[in-house]
Design a protein around this motif. Structure first.
Motif, PDB file in Angstrom:
ATOM      1  N   GLU A 220      11.596 -11.007  19.129  1.00 18.09           N
ATOM      2  CA  GLU A 220      10.437 -11.204  18.151  1.00 18.09           C
ATOM      3  C   GLU A 220      10.036  -9.724  17.707  1.00 18.09           C
ATOM      4  OE1 GLU A 220       7.754 -14.966  19.628  1.00 18.09           O
ATOM      5  OE2 GLU A 220       8.103 -13.768  20.955  1.00 18.09           O
ATOM      6  N   MET A 221       9.652  -9.667  16.539  1.00 17.14           N
ATOM      7  CA  MET A 221       9.092  -8.529  16.212  1.00 17.14           C
ATOM      8  C   MET A 221       7.661  -8.855  15.350  1.00 17.14           C
ATOM      9  SD  MET A 221      12.384  -6.441  14.971  1.00 17.14           S
ATOM     10  CE  MET A 221      11.427  -4.781  14.472  1.00 17.14           C
ATOM     11  N   ASN A 222       6.864  -7.767  15.266  1.00 15.52           N
ATOM     12  CA  ASN A 222       5.733  -7.773  14.388  1.00 15.52           C
ATOM     13  C   ASN A 222       5.505  -6.569  13.662  1.00 15.52           C
ATOM     14  OD1 ASN A 222       3.838  -6.791  16.038  1.00 15.52           O
ATOM     15  ND2 ASN A 222       3.877  -8.345  17.226  1.00 15.52           N
ATOM     16  N   PHE A 223       5.008  -6.592  12.496  1.00 17.57           N
ATOM     17  CA  PHE A 223       4.703  -5.256  11.632  1.00 17.57           C
ATOM     18  C   PHE A 223       3.459  -5.350  11.286  1.00 17.57           C
ATOM     19  CE2 PHE A 223       9.001  -7.159  11.056  1.00 17.57           C
ATOM     20  CZ  PHE A 223       9.898  -5.932  11.456  1.00 17.57           C
ATOM     21  N   LEU A 224       2.594  -4.312  11.881  1.00 15.84           N
ATOM     22  CA  LEU A 224       1.202  -4.179  11.376  1.00 15.84           C
ATOM     23  C   LEU A 224       0.944  -2.796  10.319  1.00 15.84           C
ATOM     24  CD1 LEU A 224       1.597  -4.801  14.563  1.00 15.84           C
ATOM     25  CD2 LEU A 224      -1.010  -5.365  14.285  1.00 15.84           C
ATOM     26  N   ASN A 225       0.337  -2.946   9.331  1.00 18.74           N
ATOM     27  CA  ASN A 225      -0.009  -1.938   8.370  1.00 18.74           C
ATOM     28  C   ASN A 225      -1.375  -2.039   8.037  1.00 18.74           C
ATOM     29  OD1 ASN A 225       2.389  -0.517   6.897  1.00 18.74           O
ATOM     30  ND2 ASN A 225       3.058  -2.586   7.073  1.00 18.74           N
ATOM     31  N   SER A 226      -1.894  -0.674   8.093  1.00 20.30           N
ATOM     32  CA  SER A 226      -3.307  -0.338   7.542  1.00 20.30           C
ATOM     33  C   SER A 226      -3.233   0.900   6.888  1.00 20.30           C
ATOM     34  CB  SER A 226      -3.910  -0.160   9.085  1.00 20.30           C
ATOM     35  OG  SER A 226      -5.541   0.281   8.810  1.00 20.30           O
ATOM     36  N   LEU A 227      -3.803   0.391   5.616  1.00 23.63           N
ATOM     37  CA  LEU A 227      -4.125   1.735   4.627  1.00 23.63           C
ATOM     38  C   LEU A 227      -5.390   1.758   4.115  1.00 23.63           C
ATOM     39  CD1 LEU A 227      -1.342  -0.327   3.744  1.00 23.63           C
ATOM     40  CD2 LEU A 227      -0.890   1.888   2.497  1.00 23.63           C
ATOM     41  N   ARG A 228      -5.747   3.082   4.341  1.00 21.99           N
ATOM     42  CA  ARG A 228      -7.273   3.490   4.178  1.00 21.99           C
ATOM     43  C   ARG A 228      -7.498   4.566   2.974  1.00 21.99           C
ATOM     44  NH1 ARG A 228     -10.448   7.295   4.747  1.00 21.99           N
ATOM     45  NH2 ARG A 228      -8.739   8.593   6.101  1.00 21.99           N
ATOM     46  N   TYR A 229      -8.121   4.034   2.171  1.00 17.78           N
ATOM     47  CA  TYR A 229      -8.536   4.965   0.875  1.00 17.78           C
ATOM     48  C   TYR A 229     -10.093   5.339   0.720  1.00 17.78           C
ATOM     49  CZ  TYR A 229      -8.969   7.218  -3.770  1.00 17.78           C
ATOM     50  OH  TYR A 229      -9.356   7.979  -4.803  1.00 17.78           O
ATOM     51  N   LYS A 230     -10.507   6.337   0.952  1.00 19.79           N
ATOM     52  CA  LYS A 230     -12.033   6.516   0.931  1.00 19.79           C
ATOM     53  C   LYS A 230     -12.596   5.673   1.850  1.00 19.79           C
ATOM     54  CE  LYS A 230     -11.969   9.303  -3.146  1.00 19.79           C
ATOM     55  NZ  LYS A 230     -12.730   9.482  -4.402  1.00 19.79           N
ATOM     56  N   SER A 231     -13.498   4.551   1.273  1.00 23.11           N
ATOM     57  CA  SER A 231     -14.081   3.553   1.935  1.00 23.11           C
ATOM     58  C   SER A 231     -13.609   2.448   2.063  1.00 23.11           C
ATOM     59  CB  SER A 231     -15.693   3.469   1.538  1.00 23.11           C
ATOM     60  OG  SER A 231     -16.477   4.815   1.720  1.00 23.11           O
ATOM     61  N   PHE A 232     -12.323   2.188   1.592  1.00 19.00           N
ATOM     62  CA  PHE A 232     -11.581   0.887   1.353  1.00 19.00           C
ATOM     63  C   PHE A 232     -10.526   0.814   2.255  1.00 19.00           C
ATOM     64  CE2 PHE A 232     -13.537   1.613  -2.687  1.00 19.00           C
ATOM     65  CZ  PHE A 232     -13.927   0.400  -3.158  1.00 19.00           C
ATOM     66  N   THR A 233     -10.536  -0.305   3.004  1.00 23.76           N
ATOM     67  CA  THR A 233      -9.207  -0.442   4.200  1.00 23.76           C
ATOM     68  C   THR A 233      -8.539  -1.664   3.789  1.00 23.76           C
ATOM     69  OG1 THR A 233     -10.269   0.855   5.800  1.00 23.76           O
ATOM     70  CG2 THR A 233      -8.436  -0.676   6.599  1.00 23.76           C
ATOM     71  N   PHE A 234      -7.249  -1.633   3.695  1.00 22.95           N
ATOM     72  CA  PHE A 234      -6.273  -2.972   3.417  1.00 22.95           C
ATOM     73  C   PHE A 234      -5.339  -2.841   4.506  1.00 22.95           C
ATOM     74  CE2 PHE A 234      -2.173  -4.600   1.931  1.00 22.95           C
ATOM     75  CZ  PHE A 234      -2.633  -5.815   1.444  1.00 22.95           C
ATOM     76  N   GLY A 235      -5.137  -3.973   5.228  1.00 20.87           N
ATOM     77  CA  GLY A 235      -4.162  -4.149   6.326  1.00 20.87           C
ATOM     78  C   GLY A 235      -3.568  -5.506   6.184  1.00 20.87           C
ATOM     79  N   PHE A 236      -2.324  -5.692   6.724  1.00 22.63           N
ATOM     80  CA  PHE A 236      -1.680  -7.056   7.129  1.00 22.63           C
ATOM     81  C   PHE A 236      -0.721  -6.985   7.999  1.00 22.63           C
ATOM     82  CE2 PHE A 236       1.270  -4.506   4.168  1.00 22.63           C
ATOM     83  CZ  PHE A 236       2.391  -4.979   4.716  1.00 22.63           C
ATOM     84  N   GLN A 237      -0.374  -8.228   8.900  1.00 19.06           N
ATOM     85  CA  GLN A 237       0.541  -8.251   9.878  1.00 19.06           C
ATOM     86  C   GLN A 237       1.619  -9.370   9.460  1.00 19.06           C
ATOM     87  OE1 GLN A 237      -1.255  -9.210  13.781  1.00 19.06           O
ATOM     88  NE2 GLN A 237       0.804 -10.311  14.351  1.00 19.06           N
ATOM     89  N   LEU A 238       2.869  -8.904   9.697  1.00 20.35           N
ATOM     90  CA  LEU A 238       3.822  -9.646   9.431  1.00 20.35           C
ATOM     91  C   LEU A 238       4.711 -10.016  10.679  1.00 20.35           C
ATOM     92  CD1 LEU A 238       5.274 -10.764   6.837  1.00 20.35           C
ATOM     93  CD2 LEU A 238       7.282  -8.902   6.892  1.00 20.35           C
ATOM     94  N   ASP A 239       5.013 -11.289  11.084  1.00 16.74           N
ATOM     95  CA  ASP A 239       5.620 -11.633  12.172  1.00 16.74           C
ATOM     96  C   ASP A 239       7.070 -12.149  12.016  1.00 16.74           C
ATOM     97  OD1 ASP A 239       3.341 -11.022  13.476  1.00 16.74           O
ATOM     98  OD2 ASP A 239       2.851 -12.860  13.954  1.00 16.74           O
ATOM     99  N   TRP A 240       8.121 -11.695  12.908  1.00 15.97           N
ATOM    100  CA  TRP A 240       9.551 -12.363  12.663  1.00 15.97           C
ATOM    101  C   TRP A 240       9.706 -12.656  13.945  1.00 15.97           C
ATOM    102  CZ3 TRP A 240      14.182  -8.606  11.720  1.00 15.97           C
ATOM    103  CH2 TRP A 240      15.369  -9.175  11.684  1.00 15.97           C
ATOM    104  N   ARG A 241      10.479 -14.042  13.900  1.00 14.09           N
ATOM    105  CA  ARG A 241      11.224 -14.530  15.179  1.00 14.09           C
ATOM    106  C   ARG A 241      12.452 -14.954  14.910  1.00 14.09           C
ATOM    107  NH1 ARG A 241       9.586 -18.424  19.686  1.00 14.09           N
ATOM    108  NH2 ARG A 241      11.361 -19.712  19.942  1.00 14.09           N
TER     109      ARG A 241
END
Length: 401
Positions: A220-241
């Motif tokens: 099992e794997m999961n991928f977590l991304n977090s991107l911040r630009y100034k006061s804005f933050t975008f993130g997502f999590q992708l899971d692979w089984r």
């Protein structure tokens, strides 16, 4: 790092309790209290007089590395454990006066790998990107069971198959059931060569239950991304089984009732690949390559052929799931916030279970904790009339005072 531990466990809470329950006769011939007397029967679970605590010995080795001013981090662990005298509920024959006994039932061993990689590819005043990947892979095998036991049924659907079992030499929670009858020489599926019967040319069913696989994934794997630009933050999590099998009773019913997509080919003749043969005095006689044309109609999907064939209903439990997406904005400090003594405020939006890619008939992750209608623990790998997970959306304001 290197760790070693040995621990004991007393078993489930209240495991050594023996209690009595109120009783009423079957069929309702009379009810207790009867003539002022209350009826009780002892619990259907007995406790072994030789019950002792479980014992687990384990060790792990690994390392934790940080590089380039914490821009890269690698955390790896290998673990192995051996559990002796695990406390389980073992079925008993009715002649014993009880339904099951709590006892020490054998030995299991587990091993696996865990890897976490953290990276910070971009780090600046206005933009920051964090990326984390987790990888896990583990196996648990039943090494031996106590005397007189060939397997322990952990959970099953109804009174028959499929069942999840602990069986020596197999992974814990293996799927037991009837499957295709196969040619011992080639391993190919054998269809019925007897003519003038409704099941002629259709797969024969194995004569005894067998281990058909297990629900445990290869990894099992999961991928977590977090991107911040100034006061804005975008993130997502992708899971692979990847890997593992799951029995989905919904597929069995959909085929039988003609609602599964594959049943639209019911009027198309087909010759199934494999051998043809017949059962003579309890033994398989193979007559050669199959050349019998059939229609995959109601008989094909009925109890005489596929309905009771657990192997035919197994699905690959692999999936890729977009587990979560989130977006937030940190409100700048203002006179209004300061007056309210608010240190920080954030507006956020989120969505969960937004995308699923799988070859299974339905969501293979759903209902793994227990079986719908058969609320039983240890039921990973059996799904019965489940409700698939739904998408959800949310938002709000987070305030720190």
């Amino acid at each position: 790092r290197l760790n070693w531990a040995e621990v004991g466990q007393a078993g489930p809470l209240y495991v050594n309790n023996v209690w009595y329950a109120t009783f009423n006769s079957r069929g309702g011939l009379f009810q207790f209290p009867f003539n002022g007397l209350t009826g009780f029967i002892p619990a259907q679970t007995t406790i072994s007089s030789n019950l002792r605590p479980e014992n687990t010995e384990s060790y792990e080795v690994g390392f934790d590395v940080r590089l380039f001013d914490n821009r890269i981090g690698i955390d790896y662990t290998y673990f192995r454990s051996v559990s002796n005298g695990q406390i389980v509920s073992v079925p008993l024959p009715p002649s014993s006066g009880a339904a099951q006994e709590i006892r020490n039932a054998g030995q299991m061993s587990s091993f696996g790998h865990e890897l976490t990689v953290r990276t910070n590819p971009i780090r600046s005043k206005n933009f920051n990107w964090n990326f984390t990947t987790n990888f896990t892979s583990n196996r648990t095998f039943v090494d031996q069971l106590s005397d007189g036991l060939t397997r322990i049924v952990l959970a099953q659907y109804g009174a028959g198959f499929p069942a999840l079992v602990a069986q020596p030499g197999e992974q814990y929670g293996s799927i037991l059931g009837l499957g295709y009858l196969r040619d011992p020489a080639s391993g190919q599926i054998v269809v019925n060569s007897v003519t003038n019967v409704p099941t002629s040319g259709m797969p024969l069913l194995s004569q005894s239950p067998m281990i058909l696989g297990n629900n445990n994934p290869d990894f099992e794997m999961n991928f977590l991304n977090s991107l911040r630009y100034k006061s804005f933050t975008f993130g997502f999590q992708l899971d692979w089984r990847k890997g593992g099998k799951v029995y989905i009773h919904d597929l069995t019913e959909a085929r039988f009732r003609g609602t599964a997509a594959e049943t639209s080919l019911r009027e198309v003749p087909v010759v199934l690949s494999g051998k043809k043969g017949r059962i003579v005095n309890g033994a398989l006689v193979v007559d050669g390559d199959n050349d019998i044309s059939i229609f995959r109609d109601n008989t094909y999907y009925s109890g005489a052929v596929l309905f009771n064939n657990i192997e035919a209903q197994l699905n690959d439990a692999s999936f890729i799931r977009l587990r979560e997406i989130n977006f937030s904005y940190n409100l700048p400090q203002s006179t209004f916030l300061k007056r309210l003594r608010i240190k920080s405020a954030e507006i956020y939006l989120m969505g969960r279970n937004l995308f699923l890619s799988t070859n299974a008939f339905t969501d293979p992750e759903g209902n793994f904790a227990n079986m719908s209608g058969q609320s039983v623990g240890n039921a990973n790998g059996i799904i019965v009339t489940q409700t698939p997970q739904t998408r959800s959306f949310g938002g709000g304001i987070r305030v720190n005072w």
